[in-house]
Each structure stands twice: as structure tokens, then as C-alpha cells.
Design a protein around this motif. Structure first.
Motif, mmCIF file in Angstrom:
data_model
loop_
_atom_site.group_PDB
_atom_site.id
_atom_site.type_symbol
_atom_site.label_atom_id
_atom_site.label_comp_id
_atom_site.label_asym_id
_atom_site.label_seq_id
_atom_site.Cartn_x
_atom_site.Cartn_y
_atom_site.Cartn_z
ATOM 1 N N LEU A 1 0.834 -1.201 0.000
ATOM 2 C CA LEU A 1 0.000 0.000 0.000
ATOM 3 C C LEU A 1 0.871 1.255 0.000
ATOM 4 C CD1 LEU A 1 -2.822 1.232 0.111
ATOM 5 C CD2 LEU A 1 -2.683 1.156 2.610
ATOM 6 N N ALA A 2 1.958 1.246 0.785
ATOM 7 C CA ALA A 2 2.845 2.407 0.837
ATOM 8 C C ALA A 2 3.526 2.643 -0.503
ATOM 9 C CB ALA A 2 3.892 2.214 1.939
ATOM 10 N N LYS A 3 3.794 1.578 -1.232
ATOM 11 C CA LYS A 3 4.455 1.719 -2.536
ATOM 12 C C LYS A 3 3.527 2.372 -3.553
ATOM 13 C CE LYS A 3 7.497 0.838 -5.819
ATOM 14 N NZ LYS A 3 8.781 1.548 -5.926
ATOM 15 N N HIS A 4 2.269 1.990 -3.554
ATOM 16 C CA HIS A 4 1.335 2.465 -4.573
ATOM 17 C C HIS A 4 0.473 3.638 -4.106
ATOM 18 C CE1 HIS A 4 2.203 -1.732 -5.892
ATOM 19 N NE2 HIS A 4 2.274 -1.133 -7.051
ATOM 20 N N ALA A 5 0.364 3.856 -2.790
ATOM 21 C CA ALA A 5 -0.420 4.988 -2.278
ATOM 22 C C ALA A 5 0.276 5.552 -1.051
ATOM 23 C CB ALA A 5 -1.848 4.546 -1.942
ATOM 24 N N PRO A 6 1.451 6.147 -1.229
ATOM 25 C CA PRO A 6 2.192 6.672 -0.069
ATOM 26 C C PRO A 6 1.529 7.911 0.511
ATOM 27 C CG PRO A 6 3.290 7.299 -2.102
ATOM 28 C CD PRO A 6 2.158 6.390 -2.499
ATOM 29 N N TYR A 7 1.707 8.101 1.785
ATOM 30 C CA TYR A 7 1.178 9.271 2.474
ATOM 31 C C TYR A 7 2.335 10.207 2.775
ATOM 32 C CZ TYR A 7 -1.531 12.104 5.758
ATOM 33 O OH TYR A 7 -2.167 13.137 6.390
ATOM 34 N N GLN A 8 2.243 11.438 2.320
ATOM 35 C CA GLN A 8 3.328 12.385 2.522
ATOM 36 C C GLN A 8 3.351 12.883 3.968
ATOM 37 O OE1 GLN A 8 3.410 15.518 -0.352
ATOM 38 N NE2 GLN A 8 3.227 14.149 -2.101
ATOM 39 N N GLN A 9 4.569 13.217 4.400
ATOM 40 C CA GLN A 9 4.801 13.727 5.764
ATOM 41 C C GLN A 9 4.238 12.748 6.795
ATOM 42 O OE1 GLN A 9 6.785 16.264 5.901
ATOM 43 N NE2 GLN A 9 6.674 16.497 3.686
ATOM 44 N N PHE A 10 4.645 11.490 6.669
ATOM 45 C CA PHE A 10 4.154 10.440 7.562
ATOM 46 C C PHE A 10 5.239 10.125 8.599
ATOM 47 C CE2 PHE A 10 0.637 7.298 7.496
ATOM 48 C CZ PHE A 10 0.985 6.613 8.648
ATOM 49 N N PRO A 11 5.122 10.619 9.849
ATOM 50 C CA PRO A 11 6.159 10.385 10.850
ATOM 51 C C PRO A 11 6.279 8.903 11.193
ATOM 52 C CG PRO A 11 4.640 12.117 11.537
ATOM 53 C CD PRO A 11 4.022 11.432 10.361
ATOM 54 N N LEU A 12 7.486 8.487 11.487
ATOM 55 C CA LEU A 12 7.734 7.087 11.799
ATOM 56 C C LEU A 12 6.983 6.644 13.054
ATOM 57 C CD1 LEU A 12 9.293 4.493 11.169
ATOM 58 C CD2 LEU A 12 11.202 5.380 12.509
ATOM 59 N N PHE B 1 0.360 -4.351 9.810
ATOM 60 C CA PHE B 1 0.061 -3.681 8.537
ATOM 61 C C PHE B 1 0.522 -2.220 8.592
ATOM 62 C CE2 PHE B 1 -2.659 -1.068 5.881
ATOM 63 C CZ PHE B 1 -2.660 -1.756 4.665
ATOM 64 N N ALA B 2 0.173 -1.527 9.681
ATOM 65 C CA ALA B 2 0.571 -0.124 9.839
ATOM 66 C C ALA B 2 2.082 0.010 9.912
ATOM 67 C CB ALA B 2 -0.077 0.462 11.091
ATOM 68 N N PHE B 3 2.738 -0.942 10.582
ATOM 69 C CA PHE B 3 4.190 -0.881 10.694
ATOM 70 C C PHE B 3 4.839 -1.045 9.320
ATOM 71 C CE2 PHE B 3 8.347 -2.892 11.439
ATOM 72 C CZ PHE B 3 8.940 -1.874 12.160
ATOM 73 N N GLY B 4 4.328 -1.981 8.513
ATOM 74 C CA GLY B 4 4.856 -2.147 7.162
ATOM 75 C C GLY B 4 4.655 -0.910 6.318
ATOM 76 N N TYR B 5 3.482 -0.289 6.456
ATOM 77 C CA TYR B 5 3.182 0.929 5.693
ATOM 78 C C TYR B 5 4.142 2.055 6.065
ATOM 79 C CZ TYR B 5 0.440 4.694 3.604
ATOM 80 O OH TYR B 5 0.042 5.767 2.847
ATOM 81 N N VAL B 6 4.348 2.236 7.355
ATOM 82 C CA VAL B 6 5.204 3.323 7.821
ATOM 83 C C VAL B 6 6.677 3.015 7.542
ATOM 84 C CG1 VAL B 6 5.950 4.626 9.848
ATOM 85 C CG2 VAL B 6 3.556 4.018 9.567
ATOM 86 N N ASN B 7 7.056 1.752 7.640
ATOM 87 C CA ASN B 7 8.448 1.361 7.425
ATOM 88 C C ASN B 7 8.932 1.769 6.040
ATOM 89 O OD1 ASN B 7 10.946 0.210 7.962
ATOM 90 N ND2 ASN B 7 10.300 -1.832 7.351
ATOM 91 N N LEU B 8 8.052 1.687 5.048
ATOM 92 C CA LEU B 8 8.431 2.135 3.708
ATOM 93 C C LEU B 8 8.163 3.620 3.520
ATOM 94 C CD1 LEU B 8 9.453 1.581 0.875
ATOM 95 C CD2 LEU B 8 7.151 0.866 0.223
ATOM 96 N N SER B 9 7.049 4.115 4.040
ATOM 97 C CA SER B 9 6.673 5.513 3.812
ATOM 98 C C SER B 9 7.730 6.484 4.309
ATOM 99 C CB SER B 9 5.335 5.825 4.489
ATOM 100 O OG SER B 9 4.277 5.135 3.862
ATOM 101 N N HIS B 10 8.294 6.220 5.489
ATOM 102 C CA HIS B 10 9.238 7.189 6.047
ATOM 103 C C HIS B 10 10.573 7.193 5.303
ATOM 104 C CE1 HIS B 10 11.651 4.092 8.090
ATOM 105 N NE2 HIS B 10 12.506 5.045 8.372
ATOM 106 N N ARG B 11 10.808 6.156 4.441
ATOM 107 C CA ARG B 11 12.035 6.108 3.648
ATOM 108 C C ARG B 11 11.905 6.866 2.330
ATOM 109 N NH1 ARG B 11 15.069 0.964 5.080
ATOM 110 N NH2 ARG B 11 13.940 0.042 6.823
ATOM 111 N N LEU B 12 10.681 7.237 1.958
ATOM 112 C CA LEU B 12 10.477 7.936 0.697
ATOM 113 C C LEU B 12 11.084 9.333 0.772
ATOM 114 C CD1 LEU B 12 6.764 6.933 -0.003
ATOM 115 C CD2 LEU B 12 8.837 5.871 -0.922
#
Length: 678
Positions: A21-32, A68-79
Motif C-alpha cells: 500500500l505504501a508503494k502504490h499509495a504513499p502518504y506524505q509527511q508520515f512520521p515514523l 500492517f501499519a508498521f509495514g506501511y510506515v516502514n516504507l513511507s518514512h524512507r520515501l
């Protein structure tokens, strides 16, 4: 009986879905901490209250949601957008800047430039981070760059270019999956200074790998055989020529050319057998595990610590630890733990082809192979070992076939024959190869040993070339979409579930998957519109016409078929047919097209699409007044000066102009044209 812990699988799947989900629909300014906080609270709650909490569906849902949330954030904060220290926030996009880079991959020499991956340390003396792809042009032979070298250069990064033609390899997406989104194209003169950087473990491993390859070049082993040895033992395929690599792919044996789970698994099996005497000592099992881990990671160091090698050694290290300490667990649990830990370390690995192949193959072997082996249980040792090889190969091929077709659009029909002949000897080739490389490193390789190993590799190459030559068994132009890949895997899973448990839910699941698959096929057939594609090819005109089940093309170069049209046909699962010529006036989807080539002759037809090829000498302003075209397209066969003049004229006249050099292929359908030229 060892049990399968379904919770471990649920955690791994939940985190993988969050990464997707983070790869295809990332959320900007997503704190870890948005993802870490509920994850940490849940772990604390479980730690203190695990003996008091009764099993509940809601608690399971909460756990699944947290992973699920951890996986989403784990990638999102690296963007890059969520990393305030990323270099994209520290420079003006329209100006060159002073970059300090640290080389992170062994440079590859192409025809006109040097290509490497680098880590950004600073921009205009401001500390930054991020990764970038560097192309150095006009490189002199005297320039020698190594991993960990520091580079100072003035440059202006640009986004990595998307593919210019439909169906072509998407290098932009490939690099994005490695966390690299920008590139620098620079001349050597822009390189202000180079020096040795602080050594890293990766840099030392890469240097050691290069040293081993240099020592191997001094031996009497033939050049083709050396290239295979470098791929088989050291994980470096750069010296394998394209024809030889294609033969291994067509024979279904390409997996042996890159150090992966197969190699590490064989090495672990051999070492476990060799170190059995250690188990007789006090704490022998623990000592054996330590020795095994040291050897496995030494092998990974020899192979340059490439991501594929690190993933494979990590996976089998967990298997080694679990078996060595006599943990009561199922290998499936160990596989799920390895999957979880690797994605925890680098969530982008989920999108790497090698990662997907490794886990799909190992999962299929652990799950499907035992069931296949029960179909026949021969008593003779030779027949039993042969049947084991067949069932392992079948299980692995079932596991990787859908994603192999998705990426490579072909299926090697003789993969069983290749594996039946090669796999029994692969352990010998691998162990002897390691010995050969180690002896070569000390200049102690006897000529007889080198000659014997050279002949073994030569025999394997000869066999692979023969198998690949049976072209009628290589099934080409296969195509699966992402949805179809998932449906195929779901069909395999439900079918095996039905055969094993004989429950109606398995049969209904299989029928449901088949119905959805067929419905999707029918839907695509009736929603597909006829298309005309003007490809971007240097000094070539290439036009393709696609209908629901046919692709026809015309090329100005009649002596060969372009790779672009081959890739386009493979992506759609249709073998293209060559047209003898394209008429200067034709009709498609109620729209007329006029093709104007070097003869500069064209019919008088109002409101057409005009394609300019082969640099026709025309007065475009008069042509526009006469024909009043909808769109004018110029392909890569035209002179640049002509194209620039036509572009200027079209801008003055208010006519949409498409230059394939700048904008890539022109794809015509009523929807595409309306989207690009409203």
C-alpha cells in the motif's frame, strides 16, 4: 509433529500488505512514530498480559492491523518526500550543485560511459542523504573507481527516464525499487576530485570479489568457462555474453548463474554432512552452528555481499540456527521469520525479482514437494534420488512459473531435463568451484585441476546450448497481468488444498478463481480498442497496429525485427506479424492517417493524423493550411534540425506536435489522444 505457526505467517503477510500500500499509495509527511507507537504498545500489552488475554478475533485483528501499519510506515518514512534530509530538499532543480558522492556499486563500463550507484553525502556543503545513479561520459581508461571512493562533482540531477516505448523494460521502476529515483549524467571534466573513502564491509567485500576475479583471469580456464564460474561462485554475471545467458534461460537453468538460495542451500547441506563429527563433542551442536554461520557468511563475502546473496544467506542462517539448536519448529515458520526480518531491514526488497523468486521457490519446495514425493516411493536409491530431483524441480517451477511468465513472458519446456542432468552435479561444481577460486587467489591452482574444472563447465555449457537449441520446447509470447498472477497462485493453492483435505471449500475456491480469471479475459477482449503505436527508434521508423488478438508492424529496416516490437508483443502475449508496407493513407478508429516519408508525397485529405518519417523536405506551414491536421507526429528517423523547425511551426499554428525523441512513443486510440491532446 512439527507445527506451522500461522500467526507468524499472518504477521509477515500483514507487513507485506502494508508495504504494498505504501508503494502504490504513499502518504506524505508520515512520521515514523505513527506506526511505531501502536506497534510498541501492542507488544508491551502482549508481554505483560499474554497469560490473561483470551484468544479473540478482535485481538487478532488488532495485531494484524498493527503489523500492517508498521509495514506501511516502514516504507513511507524512507520515501524522499518524507525524509527532510533527502538531497531533493537541498538543491534548486534548475541549477547545478556541488555533490559529494560515495560509490556504492562496482562501476560498469558501457559503450560510451561508466555507470555506477552512489550514496549522496552532501549538496553544496550541506549534509544530505539519498541514492543516485551516476553516468560518467568520456571516461579515460586511467580512471579507476571502486566501492567506497568519494567523488566531488558539479551536476544537476534529473529524474530517471521512463521507458520510451510500451512493453519495454521499465528501468525507472526497477531503480525506484532500489530506492533510486534520480540520475546524474556528467562529463569526466565535471569530476573535480576523487579520493578513498572510509572503508565499509560492502566495499571490502566488493574489492575482495574483484581480486578473486582478477586472480581467476590468470588461470588457464577458457574465457566462456571463466564467465560461468564468476556467475556460479562469485555472483558476477557481467562477463557472460548475451547469447550464452539466453541459452541458460531457454533451457530453464538460468538460476544457477546467480548466487542464490539454491547455491547456499547446497553449500549448507554439504557442510552439515561434513561437520557431523562435531556433534559428538560437548556443545558440539552449538559449535557446528557457529562454524556453519562463519562459512556461509564468508561465502557471502566472497560473492561481494550483493543483496541476493545476503538475502539467501540470511534465510539459510535462520534454518541453520533452528535446526542446530533443535528448536521444535516447522521450516515454514523459519521461512516466514526470514521473510519478516528481511522486509523489516529493507521493505523495498519485496519488489525485487530475486527476492520474489527465492521465496516463491523455497515456499513451493517446502509445501508442494513433500506431496509430490508421496505419489511414488521407489525403493532403489538411484530411483529415489532421481525422483527427489524431479519433485524438487517441479515444485520450484510451480512456485516461480507465474512470476517468471509475468516478467519474462516465456516458459522453458525442457526445464525438467536440464535440472535432472545439472542438479545432481551442481553440488560438485559448486564445492569444486570454491576450491578452484580459493587456490587461484593464492596462485596455487594446479594445471590439472584447472583443466578438469574447465572441462566440467564446458560440458555443462554444451549441454545447455543443446537443450536451448530445441526451440520448439521454448514457449514464448506468454503474458499475465498482476491480477492474473494472483489468480494463478490462488488457483494452485486452492487446488492443492482440495487434493489434500478433500473439502468442498477448496473446490469452490478453485472454481471461483477460474471464473474470475476467465471473466477478466473476456472483459479485456471486449474492452480492447484498436491502437496505432509510433515507436521511438533511433534512425528507424517503426509502426505497430494492435487489435484484440493481433499485432502487425512495419519497420523501415527490413533486415531485422526490432527489440522494441518484440518486447511489445511479449507484453501482450501476441507474436507480431510484419507488414510489407504501410499505405500513405489509412483509416483507424474513424480517423485518417497520412504517412509522409522522404518522397514528400501525400494525398489531399482534410483533418488527418500526420506522421513524418525519413526527414521529408516539406513546407509544413503550407501543409497545415491545406490539410488542417489534428496532430503531427515526428519519429526518430528524422533529422533533429527538421524536427525542431517543425515543432516551432506547429506551435505558431496551434497544432499539437509529438516528437517521439522527447515524449516517447505515440499511442493512438480515441481515449489516449483525448487524454494527451485535449
Amino acid at each position: 509433529m512439527k507445527f506451522i505457526n500461522l500467526r507468524v505467517f499472518a504477521f509477515a503477510v500483514a507487513m507485506a500488505l502494508g508495504i504494498l500500500l505504501a508503494k502504490h499509495a504513499p502518504y506524505q509527511q508520515f512520521p515514523l512514530y505513527w506506526g511505531l507507537t501502536p506497534f510498541a504498545l501492542l507488544l508491551l500489552l502482549w508481554g505483560f498480559l499474554r497469560h490473561r488475554i483470551k484468544p479473540s478475533i478482535w485481538f487478532s485483528v488488532a495485531v494484524f492491523a498493527s503489523f500492517f501499519a508498521f509495514g506501511y510506515v516502514n516504507l513511507s518514512h524512507r520515501l524522499p518526500v518524507n525524509d527532510k534530509h533527502h538531497f531533493t530538499h537541498h538543491y534548486n532543480n534548475n541549477e547545478a550543485a556541488l555533490f559529494v558522492l560515495k560509490v556504492r556499486s562496482q562501476p560498469k563500463r558501457a559503450a560510451k560511459h561508466l555507470q555506477l550507484e552512489a550514496k549522496i553525502l552532501s549538496v553544496n556543503h550541506q549534509e544530505s542523504r539519498g541514492q543516485i545513479l551516476l553516468h560518467l561520459y568520456n571516461v579515460e581508461d586511467a580512471i579507476s573507481l571502486q566501492v567506497d571512493d568519494l567523488l566531488w562533482l558539479y551536476a544537476m540531477p534529473t529524474p530517471i527516464d521512463p521507458p520510451q516505448n510500451p512493453g519495454s523494460f521499465n528501468y525507472k521502476a526497477f531503480m525506484s525499487n532500489k530506492g533510486i529515483h534520480h540520475q546524474i549524467k556528467a562529463q569526466t571534466r565535471q569530476l573535480l576530485h576523487t579520493e578513498d573513502g572510509t572503508p565499509t564491509l560492502l566495499g571490502q567485500a566488493q574489492r575482495f570479489q574483484q581480486f578473486l576475479m582478477q586472480q581467476l583471469q590468470k588461470t588457464s580456464i577458457g574465457p566462456r568457462e571463466k564467465a560461468i564460474i564468476q556467475g556460479l561462485i562469485l555472483g558476477n554475471r557481467n562477463d557472460i555474453d548475451a547469447a550464452q545467458y539466453a541459452n541458460y534461460a531457454n533451457a530453464g537453468a538460468v538460476h544457477i548463474l546467480a548466487v542464490s538460495g539454491l547455491h547456499v542451500g547446497i553449500l549448507l547441506w554439504f557442510l552439515q554432512f561434513l561437520l557431523i563429527p562435531l556433534e559428538r563433542m560437548r556443545y558440539g551442536r552449538q559449535l557446528k552452528v557457529i562454524v556453519l554461520l562463519l562459512i556461509l557468511w564468508s561465502f557471502a563475502f566472497m560473492a561481494g555481499l550483493s543483496p541476493s546473496v545476503v538475502r539467501a544467506v540470511t534465510m539459510f542462517s535462520l534454518f541453520c540456527i533452528a535446526s542446530g539448536f533443535n528448536r521444535l519448529t516447522n521450516p515454514m515458520n523459519t521461512l516466514a521469520n526470514a521473510f519478516f526480518l528481511l522486509l523489516l531491514w529493507n521493505p523495498l526488497w519485496l519488489f525485487h525479482i530475486g527476492f520474489q523468486f527465492s521465496f516463491a521457490a523455497v515456499f513451493a519446495i517446502l509445501w508442494i514437494q513433500p506431496k509430490l514425493s508421496l505419489l511414488w516411493q521407489p525403493k532403489a536409491w538411484v530411483l529415489k534420488k532421481g525422483w527427489d530431483i524431479i519433485t524438487v524441480s517441479l515444485a520450484a517451477q510451480i512456485g516461480v512459473a507465474p512470476i517468471s511468465i509475468y516478467y519474462f513472458h516465456q516458459f522453458p519446456g525442457l526445464f525438467l531435463l536440464s535440472n535432472l542432468v545439472i542438479l545432481p552435479f551442481l553440488g560438485i561444481l559448486l564445492i569444486l568451484g570454491i576450491i578452484v577460486v580459493c587456490l587461484a587467489a593464492f596462485d596455487k591452482l594446479p594445471h590439472g585441476v584447472a583443466y578438469f574444472y574447465d572441462r566440467l563447465i564446458h560440458a555443462m555449457n554444451y549441454f545447455v546450448d543443446w537443450v536451448a537449441g530445441q526451440q520448439e520446447f521454448v514457449i514464448e509470447y506468454l503474458s499475465l497481468s498482476k491480477l492474473e498472477v494472483l489468480l494463478v497462485y490462488a488457483s494452485i493453492a486452492t487446488f492443492i488444498y482440495f487434493l489434500e483435505y478433500r473439502r468442498a471449500i477448496g473446490l469452490f475456491g478453485l472454481l471461483g478463481c477460474l471464473i474470475i480469471f476467465q471473466s477478466n479475459t473476456v472483459l479485456q477482449k471486449y474492452t480492447t480498442k484498436a491502437q496505432c503505436i509510433v515507436f521511438q527508434r533511433y534512425q528507424e521508423s517503426l509502426i505497430a497496429f494492435k487489435s484484440e488478438n493481433e499485432i502487425a508492424y512495419w519497420s523501415s529496416k527490413e533486415e531485422r525485427i526490432s527489440k522494441s516490437i518484440t518486447s511489445f508483443g511479449q507484453a501482450h502475449g501476441i507474436q507480431p506479424l510484419r507488414l510489407p508496407k504501410v499505405p500513405e493513407l489509412f483509416k483507424l478508429n474513424q480517423s485518417y492517417w497520412i504517412l509522409i516519408d522522404s518522397t514528400a508525397v501525400y494525398p489531399d485529405k482534410k483533418g488527418p493524423f500526420i506522421l513524418l518519417t525519413q526527414s521529408p523536405k516539406i513546407h509544413l506551414g503550407m501543409l497545415i493550411e491545406q490539410l488542417q491536421p489534428k496532430v503531427i507526429i515526428a519519429d526518430g528517423s528524422n533529422y533533429r534540425s527538421y524536427v525542431q523547425r517543425w515543432k516551432k511551426t506547429c506551435k505558431e499554428k496551434g497544432i499539437p506536435f509529438h516528437d517521439t525523441r522527447e515524449s516517447g512513443a505515440f499511442i493512438f486510440s480515441e481515449v489516449e489522444v483525448a487524454k494527451n491532446f485535449p
